[in-house]
Design an enzyme around this catalytic site. Structure first.
Site, PDB file in Angstrom:
ATOM      1  N   HIS A   1      35.824  33.202  39.779  1.00 12.05           N
ATOM      2  CA  HIS A   1      36.295  32.832  38.758  1.00 12.05           C
ATOM      3  C   HIS A   1      36.777  33.715  37.436  1.00 12.05           C
ATOM      4  O   HIS A   1      35.697  33.878  36.657  1.00 12.05           O
ATOM      5  CB  HIS A   1      35.559  31.387  37.997  1.00 12.05           C
ATOM      6  CG  HIS A   1      35.204  30.385  38.982  1.00 12.05           C
ATOM      7  ND1 HIS A   1      36.154  29.461  38.982  1.00 12.05           N
ATOM      8  CD2 HIS A   1      34.434  30.150  39.956  1.00 12.05           C
ATOM      9  CE1 HIS A   1      35.768  28.463  40.001  1.00 12.05           C
ATOM     10  NE2 HIS A   1      34.672  28.924  40.564  1.00 12.05           N
TER      11      HIS A   1
ATOM     12  N   CYS B   1      38.758  30.545  43.957  1.00 13.95           N
ATOM     13  CA  CYS B   1      37.456  29.955  44.544  1.00 13.95           C
ATOM     14  C   CYS B   1      37.926  29.001  45.891  1.00 13.95           C
ATOM     15  O   CYS B   1      38.204  29.522  46.748  1.00 13.95           O
ATOM     16  CB  CYS B   1      36.779  29.232  43.456  1.00 13.95           C
ATOM     17  SG  CYS B   1      35.209  28.650  43.915  1.00 13.95           S
TER      18      CYS B   1
ATOM     19  N   GLU C   1      38.591  33.065  35.277  1.00 11.14           N
ATOM     20  CA  GLU C   1      38.715  32.457  34.053  1.00 11.14           C
ATOM     21  C   GLU C   1      37.325  32.388  33.359  1.00 11.14           C
ATOM     22  O   GLU C   1      37.111  31.925  32.207  1.00 11.14           O
ATOM     23  CB  GLU C   1      39.305  31.102  34.192  1.00 11.14           C
ATOM     24  CG  GLU C   1      38.417  29.979  34.947  1.00 11.14           C
ATOM     25  CD  GLU C   1      38.453  30.201  36.477  1.00 11.14           C
ATOM     26  OE1 GLU C   1      37.756  29.243  36.562  1.00 11.14           O
ATOM     27  OE2 GLU C   1      38.780  31.071  36.849  1.00 11.14           O
TER      28      GLU C   1
END
Length: 199
Positions: A181, A77, A183
């Site tokens: 992202h 990001c 994650e």
């Protein structure tokens, strides 16, 4: 394998650590130059504003450290945007690993109601390129939150469309980056993190 997450004045670091823990890796969050330099893999995540974050990186010396790293490095990001040459956000000169400028999304027309800025939510990645991606990640959905984008360029490793096609991932030498992202992107994101950790 020693995995390090670079600690600096940006958010979202803990969620990256949690995602790595789910994969069985106890990542160390640190701003210590020697620890970062000696890691097998380095992750440079971030949620924040480009100009203030670059000022922090310069004041701490992390700017010069990051560009000097030789092991695989993954920017996420804001981390990806800071790896570029310049950002429209705060008119910030960045790290210059990727020789491309970060631009702000512009709505193509005020009459288009289904396109919002920032892009927030799920979108697909396409034209994915190894080694960060394997073929089954092509055209899969991942999670984005951003108002600025990296144009398509020599180092584009995945493409997403939001008002226009742009680089949702980059790769140059030992430097890798994702605008989305991983994650927060479920099993697809976990696979991408595994691909990075296996480099």
């Amino acid at each position: 394998m020693k995995v390090v997450i670079i600690k600096y004045n940006a958010g979202n670091i803990r969620s990256v650590a949690n995602a790595l823990a789910r994969l069985g890796y106890d990542a160390e969050i640190t701003d210590d130059p020697e620890t970062i330099r000696n890691a097998d893999k380095v992750i440079f995540p971030g949620v924040g504003e480009a100009s203030t974050t670059m000022a922090h990186l310069r004041n701490s010396g992390l700017d010069k450290l990051i560009v000097s790293l030789k092991q695989p490095v993954l920017g996420i990001c804001l981390g990806m945007q800071l790896m570029c040459r310049h950002s429209d956000e705060g008119n910030a000169d960045c790290l210059g690993i990727f020789d491309v400028d970060v631009k702000r999304f512009q709505l193509p027309s005020p009459n288009i109601e289904n396109i919002k800025i920032p892009q927030m939510g799920w979108n697909t990645i396409s034209n994915v390129k190894a080694p960060l991606f394997s073929p089954h990640e092509d055209n899969q959905f991942v999670y984005f939150v951003h108002s600025y984008y990296v144009p398509l360029c020599t180092w584009t490793a995945a493409t997403t469309t939001h008002t226009l096609p742009y680089s949702s991932a980059l790769h140059k030498d030992n430097f890798y980056a994702t605008q989305f992202h991983p994650e927060k992107s479920g099993s697809v994101g976990e696979n991408i993190l595994r691909n990075f950790l296996a480099l």
